[in-house]
Design a protein around this motif. Structure first.
Motif, short mmCIF file in Angstrom:
data_model
loop_
_atom_site.label_atom_id
_atom_site.label_comp_id
_atom_site.label_asym_id
_atom_site.label_seq_id
_atom_site.Cartn_x
_atom_site.Cartn_y
_atom_site.Cartn_z
N ARG A 698 -9.41 38.31 -32.20
CA ARG A 698 -9.63 39.76 -32.03
C ARG A 698 -11.11 40.09 -31.97
N ILE A 699 -11.86 39.50 -32.89
CA ILE A 699 -13.30 39.81 -32.94
C ILE A 699 -14.00 39.28 -31.68
N LEU A 700 -13.68 38.04 -31.28
CA LEU A 700 -14.35 37.46 -30.12
C LEU A 700 -13.97 38.20 -28.84
N ASN A 701 -12.72 38.63 -28.70
CA ASN A 701 -12.33 39.43 -27.54
C ASN A 701 -13.09 40.75 -27.52
N ASN A 702 -13.21 41.33 -28.71
CA ASN A 702 -13.95 42.59 -28.81
C ASN A 702 -15.40 42.41 -28.36
N ILE A 703 -16.00 41.32 -28.81
CA ILE A 703 -17.40 41.05 -28.42
C ILE A 703 -17.48 40.77 -26.92
N THR A 704 -16.49 40.06 -26.37
CA THR A 704 -16.50 39.73 -24.94
C THR A 704 -16.46 40.99 -24.09
N MET A 705 -15.72 42.00 -24.53
CA MET A 705 -15.57 43.22 -23.74
C MET A 705 -16.72 44.21 -23.93
N MET A 706 -17.74 43.81 -24.68
CA MET A 706 -18.85 44.74 -24.95
C MET A 706 -19.90 44.74 -23.84
N ASN A 707 -19.67 43.97 -22.76
CA ASN A 707 -20.63 43.88 -21.65
C ASN A 707 -22.02 43.44 -22.14
N LEU A 708 -22.00 42.48 -23.00
CA LEU A 708 -23.27 41.93 -23.48
C LEU A 708 -23.92 41.09 -22.38
N PRO A 709 -25.21 40.83 -22.49
CA PRO A 709 -25.84 39.94 -21.51
C PRO A 709 -25.14 38.58 -21.46
N TRP A 710 -25.16 37.97 -20.24
CA TRP A 710 -24.42 36.71 -20.07
C TRP A 710 -24.99 35.59 -20.93
N GLY A 711 -26.26 35.70 -21.27
CA GLY A 711 -26.85 34.68 -22.13
C GLY A 711 -26.19 34.65 -23.50
N ILE A 712 -25.79 35.84 -24.02
CA ILE A 712 -25.13 35.88 -25.33
C ILE A 712 -23.74 35.28 -25.23
#
Length: 1765
Positions: A698-712
């Protein structure tokens, strides 16, 4: 009697007087008395070595070879002694035991001497030889053991380790381990005597002879023996049994009681001091009673020398200290510890052990355990000083620069602290204060120091402190282990105090703004080690092993260290890291400190946005991801937002770690502008350790959908793959749809990138991210979901497939690079890649990109390299799963057909062809790797690549036809051409290769690759035609002479591929021969030349002549004739049998006889066949020759047009020209071989035809672009040459058989007519063809007519009928005919056609000797007007050419230094220019050589004024090689090498292959002629050059030229036919001397002329011989005159002597000397004194007066000083 240096008479074998005396003593007394002699050791007993028996008895006892070696051992030379010892060892090993036993009586004395030799090599060799001796004699050594053992033990302690090891090996070889103590016990007194005497009695001067050995060597030997003796005593004690040691104590007491022994503790040499303290250790350990007895001297010697910081001494001293304090209970009564011992100890500790911490500090804790209370009182002050000094050592220079030194100091400090705290952990108040002081004032400051020191953080400090805390916790009962400790409360307080102090220290640092990142790193490292000491423990064990103190259970329980056994307290070995010592801390204080620090960090992050605190918090959570820590962090947040509503994420979240992630970490990740996020990612995964798998997803999916820079995102995936446990927890997230859709969207974004200026390319993290998810596999399972992986691959493939021309789309390099990486991974890792429909299309696109030149694709080198790797991986994968077949629309078929189309339709250059071949070869080799492949697939590939028969014919006929020219003109091929034109024969600049050449190269390379794969019997129908066509292509390149440049590069490409001989190794020779023969019979032309070349290379005519016979069967089978058959006959006629050739002659003759019924082509063919047979030396009857001549004469009458006498060649066919050429060739052959059968009418026919043909050639010069016209002129020239050769040197006896008037007619009529036509021909040709670079330029014509022109008589040159040619303002004395000849021919010296240049040279060289006489007639007209020396120009035409060439050569040779060799490419423009220049100089030197002496001086003056000679010499020394060795060897058996100066120069007009050494040889020839003809001018030039140039010139001339030139000068004197009145001349070759003797009446003069070594650069010396009847002054004048003549005149020695004799004759005739030069004849212009002074009437030379007036600036008479009128 004669002194010591008197030579002993040869053969005198009488012994010396001392030897005779010894012999008398032996006879009288029977035994030689025992002479007292010095031994190597001095014992307390009789100090002499018993003398052995007399010489006679020694001879009987010792083998002769041993005796010789033993004598050598007494020599003084080191090398001799070393060799003798080595020989002795070898002999002991090789000889019988009885022979070796004979040496034993003499060995002890020799051994005792050489075992202590100065040279360490000799000492080592001695022990090695001793071992061999011991192995051979075994028990027989026992009687001599006592005399050997002392020095044997001494050698075992040699300071040179190899020698000591060798001695110990010899000892082990002699005695088994059980026998060694017995042997030493047997000899113990003798051993101790030897060692004691060295220590107490010997000095440097007694051990060595002061007169024979230097002081340094004496002192070195003494020190070495002292060291060895001290160590020897120690070794003796350690090896002896206890009973023997006790028995030896009396003698040892004598040694120890000596004052000299104790002085060794202060010896100036560290080696001696170190050995002394080692002996003290042994005394304390092995003889404690003796040590106790000498305690008064032993204790100060040891305890007061602890500051001896020498590396050789410190370790033994401290070992002795521990032994002393353990062995001697009252040791401290003999020294003042507080004044003598402790101050030195403090100083040593503060200096960090002076760089010797590894030797010093492990001894500190045992020392502490042995210090009595009266020394350590007051204990607090003592320990404070001790630890302060110890820790101050960390800041010493050595410890600061060495990690190992600081680690040893830290280890010692912590262990001492641990020991002291254990000793004082009691309820006593004083003890508690002491422990508190140690923690607060020593331990915590040490940790604080480490926070600022990265080197201490990397060391063992943190691990040691953790182990100490764990031991405290165990004693406090905090680990749940029930142990009976009375003072557990004390340790609880101890732990509490430590954590309170550490917490205060950490809080102070964390709460400070000035704390450095290094301090944060130190705190995190310390806490991490405390949390996981086992990790640090593993790291430590991997490092270098170090000394470590380990506490025994007795220490922990009793808190005391027993002193009975000194070794019990010191345990050395590897660092001990057992499971117990690596247990983590269990105390609650630890976690409380971490929570406190975490809260403090969070405050700083929230309030001050401190990045340092955030990183530190990440480091804390990495090791402490416990619920308590996260709860503590959340409590801090709740305090801040206690009045606010709960956030949406906190509704159903009970996990504090998850709550912290969503509340805090996610917020930090989403902040913009954050540069480093690695610590945040690490914080996320640290927090996930406390989450379930569902919560993690759940947490990793949430982080994935945050549109963070691809480097992160990349960091998250990389961290998830870091270890298997994390990967297992994150598996659902990696396989899930959220991450898959995100990556698919990224792929779309990457593939839709348009390279517009406004759109920037995505970051490199994007490429890396996609590559990672596609390439990362675990257990052969993709990292992400397979569905998403296939979609990503499909999108990438579509992108590359749609981009057919990537160069049109702009800069697509990043996309190409990315697709290459993905495709390579795809092909190499995905086994079922063929399941994708577009896989083969993707591979086909990649292959086409690799097979095209980068100039078309605009790809970078890196992209092409990546594409090639992708292609190889894809092909291997495809072939592996393609079931070994080529499918209809598959990749292999598409790729091969595309390559074939490229070859046949696209115009390729060499680069494009090479790229295509490399790509195709890579394709083939990729398939070859699969060793299971059969030949069927390879045959399919080759068949698809091969053109059809029609395609082969088409591309072969498309080859440019210029290849015909060379074989046609050289007579190798008979050919015809339908309608030749100028454009047809012009080689337009080829920029692209013909398709035929491209196909042949590729097929040849592919066939080679297939053959190298091990398919030995690889033969199929399409291979043989391809091999034949490859031979055709190679022959075509050869016939066009590998020109233009593109063909040269192509040919070098074939050489590189190993195709220079075609594919002969793959096809049977008889099959290929048959194929080529049929091609030749059917098509002729170049195929015939291919056949001829194949026969020559394969040596088929010699080895397999029957094969050739089978080809043509019979001669009749080759008739009727055709052009193809004629070409084939021209090749194979020479290999036919005599019978077949006779048949051919008969058939050809029959065809000629019936000429009236035949066509022109048939007649021409019959003539050609006849000539082929004649050329093959087929015997022919005279009647046949005459019959054919009659037929030719009939044609002359009936078919005159066949002879082309008056034809215009533009309207003549090549067939007609061929017939005329065949007639010329036949006539040339008749003149050369059958002149005797010719009659007058036949001679008239030949000569008149020759002139008529020459006239026709002269009238058709404009048509020489036609190769058949060139052939016509060349063959006519050959006929002219044959006629000239015949009439110039007719065969013997032929004159009587010739017609009477034939020779006169040739000389009077035909020669004039011949050369009146031939001489203007070169000029006509150059006017019509001014560009020698043009492909239609008739170069072969120049070769032929040039050879004919070399026979021109001199009369025809001087009386030529050339068109008059004069130049305005040209000064000349030559007749008009000669001037015209020069003006016509001289410019041709510069024409870029070597045959023409050489021809012109030979023509001009014939007339040069006649030109100076034209100047000689007008020489008298030059008035003596008082001007400078008169000068006269050589022929103006020649000088004009020289002037033009000088500037050109200057430009060509610019940048080349004198002495360097300028390499000139043969037949280049530069080559022609330099060749013309050197030929012009050869002509000028010939002209100069032919001139009389008086004119030669005038010409030389002109050359001097014009600087022409100076420029020539500069140029020559750039054109002559540094080593002018003649190619082809050193001259056989002659002693001297063949050089360009010793070998004659050959300048042939018709030289077909120009040697690269022609120009250097010519340059050397010109230099030689210049030195020979102009020595004075060369000498003048040489003297005027700078030192570097003159040295180079002189060195070269002395080495290569002077010997040859001197020998020639001497030889010319010998062979001279010139006779002098009153003078004789002789020569001496060996001495390089010429002797001239002049006699008149009673006067006799002898002069000796000496040639210098550097002749002619150096001046010739003239020495006086006999002198009779001549005054001294006159004698000197004449010697000076001769010397002047020989120095300044340009000629030979004979010419100089003639000039001098003429001068002396004039003097005797009464003509007075010129009073300026004191000579009658002037030295340079050879004039007499004519200018007379009106006052004194003396006469002077005009040139001398001019120099006198100009140098003195006066116009007075040199004698009377009156004005000269």
């Amino acid at each position: 009697m004669g002194g010591k240096n008197k030579q002993r008479t040869k053969g005198n074998v009488r012994p010396s007087s001392s030897g005779r005396a010894a012999e008398v003593l032996a006879r009288e007394g029977g035994v030689i008395p025992g002479f007292v002699g010095f031994d190597a050791t001095v014992t307390s007993e009789l100090s002499y070595v018993p003398a052995v028996h007399g010489a006679e008895e020694i001879d009987n006892l010792v083998d002769a070879d041993f005796r010789l070696v033993l004598r050598k051992l007494s020599k003084r030379d080191n090398v001799t002694r070393l060799k003798a010892v080595q020989d002795f060892g070898a002999m002991c090993q090789e000889r019988e035991a009885e022979d070796v036993k004979g040496v034993l009586p003499y060995w002890p004395r020799i051994y005792c001497k050489i075992s202590v030799d100065y040279d360490r090599r000799i000492r080592e060799a001695t022990q090695i030889a001793f071992e061999q001796l011991v192995l051979k004699v075994r028990r027989n050594l026992a009687p001599f053991l006592k005399s050997l053992m002392g020095h044997w033990i001494l050698s075992q302690c040699d300071t040179y380790t190899p020698a000591a090891s060798a001695a110990w090996r010899a000892f082990e070889a002699a005695f088994s381990p059980t026998k060694q103590p017995e042997a030493l016990s047997f000899c113990k007194d003798e051993i101790l005597n030897v060692l004691q005497d060295i220590l107490l009695k010997e000095t440097a001067n007694t051990l060595s002879d002061p007169q024979a050995v230097t002081e340094e060597e004496r002192e070195a030997k003494y020190v070495r023996m002292l060291t060895s003796s001290l160590l020897g005593v120690k070794r003796l004690l350690s090896l002896l049994p206890q009973a023997d040691r006790t028995a030896l104590e009396t003698k040892l007491a004598d040694l120890i009681s000596s004052g000299k022994f104790w002085k060794y503790s202060k010896h100036k040499t560290p080696q001696v001091r170190g050995a002394f303290f080692e002996l003290v250790c042994a005394l304390c350990e092995l003889t404690p009673a003796l040590a106790q007895a000498e305690a008064a001297r032993l204790c100060p010697a040891v305890l007061l020398n602890i500051d001896d910081a020498d590396p050789l001494v410190l370790a033994p001293v401290w070992e002795a200290v521990l032994h002393v304090v353990s062995t001697i209970p009252d040791c401290w009564t003999h020294v003042n510890a507080k004044k003598g011992f402790l101050p030195k100890l403090w100083t040593l500790l503060k200096d960090g052990g002076k760089g010797l911490a590894k030797a010093l500090h492990p001894n500190l804790m045992p020392l502490l355990s042995k210090l009595p209370e009266h020394i350590t009182d007051p204990q607090i002050d003592f320990l404070n000083t001790f630890f302060t000094s110890l820790l101050n050592g960390l800041s010493s220079e050595r410890a600061a620069s060495s990690l190992s030194e600081s680690a040893v100091i830290v280890t010692s400090a912590v262990e001492c602290l641990r020991y002291c705290i254990l000793q004082n952990a009691q309820e006593d108040e004083h003890k508690k204060n002491l422990v508190t002081m140690l923690i607060s004032q020593q331990l915590l400051p040490l940790l604080e120091t480490a926070l600022a020191s990265p080197s201490l953080q990397k060391g063992p400090l943190f691990l040691l402190v953790t182990e100490m805390l764990v031991s405290w916790e165990k004693r406090a009962g905090l680990h749940g282990i029930i142990e009976s400790h009375d003072n557990s409360d004390v340790f609880k307080e101890l732990v509490t105090d430590f954590w309170e102090g550490l917490a205060l220290l950490f809080v102070r640092y964390v709460d400070s703004e000035e704390t450095s990142p290094g301090a944060f790193e130190g705190m995190a490292t310390l806490l991490q080690v405390m949390r996981h000491p086992e990790k640090m423990c593993r790291k430590q064990t991997q490092k270098k092993k170090s000394v470590k103190i380990c506490f025994s259970s007795s220490e922990e329980e009793d808190k005391t260290v027993e002193g009975d056994d000194s070794e019990g307290s010191v345990k050395t070995g590897p660092a001990h890291c057992s499971d117990k010592s690596c247990e983590p801390l269990q105390t609650q204080y630890f976690e409380d400190v971490v929570c406190q620090l975490a809260q403090l960090c969070l405050v700083h992050v929230n309030e001050k946005h401190s990045e340092r605190h955030l990183v530190f918090l990440s480091r804390l959570l990495r090791s402490f991801h416990t619920p308590k820590v996260f709860t503590t962090l959340l409590e801090l947040d709740k305090q801040k937002v206690q009045d606010d509503n709960e956030t949406k994420h906190s509704v159903n979240i009970k996990n504090p770690a998850m709550h912290f992630l969503l509340e805090r970490v996610v917020v930090w990740l989403s902040e913009e502008g954050r540069a480093d996020t690695e610590h945040l990612v690490e914080m996320v995964f640290s927090s996930l350790q406390c989450c379930s798998q569902q919560e993690t997803t759940r947490i990793l999916n949430n982080i994935t959908m945050m549109n963070l820079p691809w480097g992160i995102t990349l960091q998250f995936i990389q961290r998830a793959c870091a270890d298997s446990e994390t990967l297992k927890d994150c598996n659902e997230w990696l396989k899930g749809s959220v991450l898959g859709d995100t990556l698919l969207g990224l792929t779309e974004e990457l593939c839709n990138v348009q390279p517009t200026p406004s759109n920037t390319s995505p970051s490199s993290h994007s490429w890396t991210l996609i590559s990672l998810v596609l390439s990362q596999h675990h257990n052969n399972v993709p990292l992400i979901g397979e569905v998403y992986m296939e979609k990503i691959l499909e999108r990438l493939h579509n992108t590359l497939s749609e981009t057919k021309s990537l160069s049109d789309a702009g800069n697509m390099e990043p996309l190409i690079s990315f697709v290459c990486d993905v495709a390579s991974t795809f092909f190499s890792s995905v086994q079922d890649c063929l399941l994708l429909e577009s896989a083969e299309e993707l591979l086909f696109t990649v292959f086409k990109l690799t097979a095209q030149d980068q100039t078309h694709t605009h790809l970078s080198d890196s992209s092409v390299a990546k594409l090639k790797k992708v292609c190889v991986a894809g092909v291997q994968s495809l072939v592996q799963f393609s079931k070994h077949e080529i499918r209809e629309n598959g990749f292999l078929r598409s790729a091969i057909l595309w390559v074939k189309n490229q070859l046949l339709t696209v115009n390729l250059d060499n680069k494009s062809l090479q790229v295509l071949i490399v790509a195709m070869q890579g394709l083939v080799e990729a398939m070859i790797i699969d060793s299971n492949q059969d030949t069927a697939l390879f045959i399919q590939i080759f068949n698809l690549l091969s053109p059809s028969e029609n395609d082969w014919t088409r591309i072969r006929q498309a080859l440019p036809p210029q290849w015909v020219k060379l074989p046609l003109l050289s007579g190798h091929l008979r050919a015809i051409c339908e309608k030749p034109s100028v454009d047809m024969w012009k080689f337009r600049g080829l920029t692209k290769l013909p398709a035929h050449l491209c196909v042949c190269a590729l097929l040849g390379k592919v066939a080679k690759s297939l053959n190298q794969s091990g398919k030995e019997n690889l033969s199929f129908p399409t291979l043989q035609p391809a091999a034949a066509e490859l031979l055709y292509a190679l022959q075509w390149c050869k016939e066009v002479e590998y020109s233009p440049a593109i063909v040269t590069v192509y040919h070098s490409l074939l050489v590189e591929y190993g195709l220079l001989e075609g594919l002969n190794c793959m096809i049977p020779g008889n099959e290929m021969l048959q194929t080529l023969y049929h091609r030749s019979i059917e098509e002729g032309g170049l195929w015939s030349l291919v056949l001829e070349n194949y026969i020559l290379i394969g040596n088929i005519a010699t080895n397999q002549s029957s094969l050739l016979k089978k080809l043509y069967n019979t001669a009749e089978c080759l008739f009727p004739l055709s052009d193809a058959k004629l070409s084939t006959l021209q090749v194979i006629t020479q290999y036919m049998t005599i019978e077949d050739r006779d048949s051919l002659v008969a058939l050809a003759t029959a065809g000629l006889i019936s000429w009236q019924e035949s066509r022109l082509a048939d007649v021409s063919g019959c003539m050609a066949v006849l000539l082929y047979c004649l050329k093959a030396q087929t015997p022919v009857d005279n009647e046949i020759v005459l019959q054919i001549l009659d037929i030719l004469m009939q044609w002359r009458n009936c078919k005159e047009d066949w002879f082309l006498f008056h034809s215009e060649f533009s309207k003549v066919s090549s067939e007609e020209l061929n017939l005329t050429v065949e007639i010329m060739r036949f006539l040339s052959w008749v003149v050369a071989h059958f002149p005797s059968v010719l009659k007058g009418s036949q001679w008239d026919f030949i000569l008149c035809s020759m002139l008529a043909w020459l006239e026709a050639a002269s009238e058709n010069v404009a048509h020489l672009w036609n190769p058949w016209v060139q052939l016509f002129v060349c063959e006519n020239a050959v006929l002219i040459v044959k006629l000239n050769q015949f009439f110039t040197s007719p065969p013997p006896g032929i004159e009587t058989e010739l017609p009477k008037e034939l020779t006169n007619e040739w000389t009077d009529f035909f020669v004039d007519g011949l050369y009146s036509l031939l001489l203007p021909l070169p000029t006509k040709i150059t006017d019509s063809f001014p560009e020698p670079e043009d492909s239609v330029f008739p170069l072969q014509v120049f070769q032929s007519i040039g050879e004919a022109l070399t026979f021109v008589p001199l009369k025809q040159l001087t009386d030529n009928s050339l068109q008059p040619r004069f130049i305005a303002d040209q000064k000349t004395n030559l007749p008009e005919n000669l001037q015209t000849l020069l003006n016509t021919l001289c410019p041709l010296l510069l024409f870029k056609a070597r045959p023409l240049q050489i021809t012109v040279y030979y023509l001009l060289d014939k007339i040069m000797p006649n030109l100076p006489e034209c100047d000689g007639e007008g020489d008298n007209s030059k008035a003596d007007d008082g001007k400078d020396e008169p000068c006269l120009s050589p022929p103006a035409s020649l000088m004009a050419i020289l002037s033009a060439c000088e500037d050109l050569c200057e430009n060509i040779l610019t940048g080349v230094q004198v002495g360097e060799f300028a390499v000139v490419q043969p037949l280049s423009v530069e080559y022609s220019c330099i060749l013309g220049y050197l030929l012009a100089w050869k002509l000028l030197l010939t002209f100069f050589r032919s001139a009389p002496s008086h004119l030669r001086a005038h010409y030389a003056q002109f050359l001097k004024q014009s600087s022409s000679l100076s420029k020539l010499l500069w140029h020559l020394f750039k054109l002559m090689p540094e080593s002018p060795v003649y190619p082809g060897g050193s001259g056989g058996e002659t002693r001297e090498a063949r050089t360009f100066f010793t070998e004659s120069l050959s300048l042939a007009v018709d030289k077909s292959h120009i040697s690269e050494w022609e120009l250097p040889h010519l340059a050397c020839n010109v230099y030689y002629s210049t030195l020979q003809d102009l020595p004075a001018m060369v000498r003048l030039w040489w003297n005027s050059q700078e030192k570097r140039v003159s040295a180079a010139v002189e060195k070269f001339t002395i080495k290569y030229v002077s010997p040859v030139l001197s020998a020639q000068e001497i030889s010319s004197v010998h062979s001279s036919t010139q006779l002098f009145d009153n003078m004789t001349v002789k020569a001496r070759s060996a001495a390089r001397e010429v002797i001239a003797t002049y006699s008149v009446d009673d006067i006799c003069i002898e002069l000796v002329i000496q040639l210098p070594q550097n002749y002619p650069l150096g001046s010739i010396t003239v020495e006086s011989g006999k002198r009779v009847g001549v005054s001294v002054q006159q004698w000197r004048n004449w010697m000076l005159q001769l010397s002047t003549y020989l120095t300044h005149q340009n000629g030979s020695i004979m010419e100089g002597l003639a000039l001098w004799k003429n001068n002396v004759d004039k003097r005797f005739e009464g003509i007075e000397d010129c009073m300026i030069c004191f000579s009658v004849i002037h030295g340079s212009n050879y004039s007499l004194p004519k200018k007379a002074c009106r006052t004194c009437k003396k006469k002077f030379h005009s040139a001398c007066l001019y120099k006198w007036f100009t140098s003195s600036n006066k116009s007075t008479c040199p004698l009377c000083r009156e004005t000269f009128f």
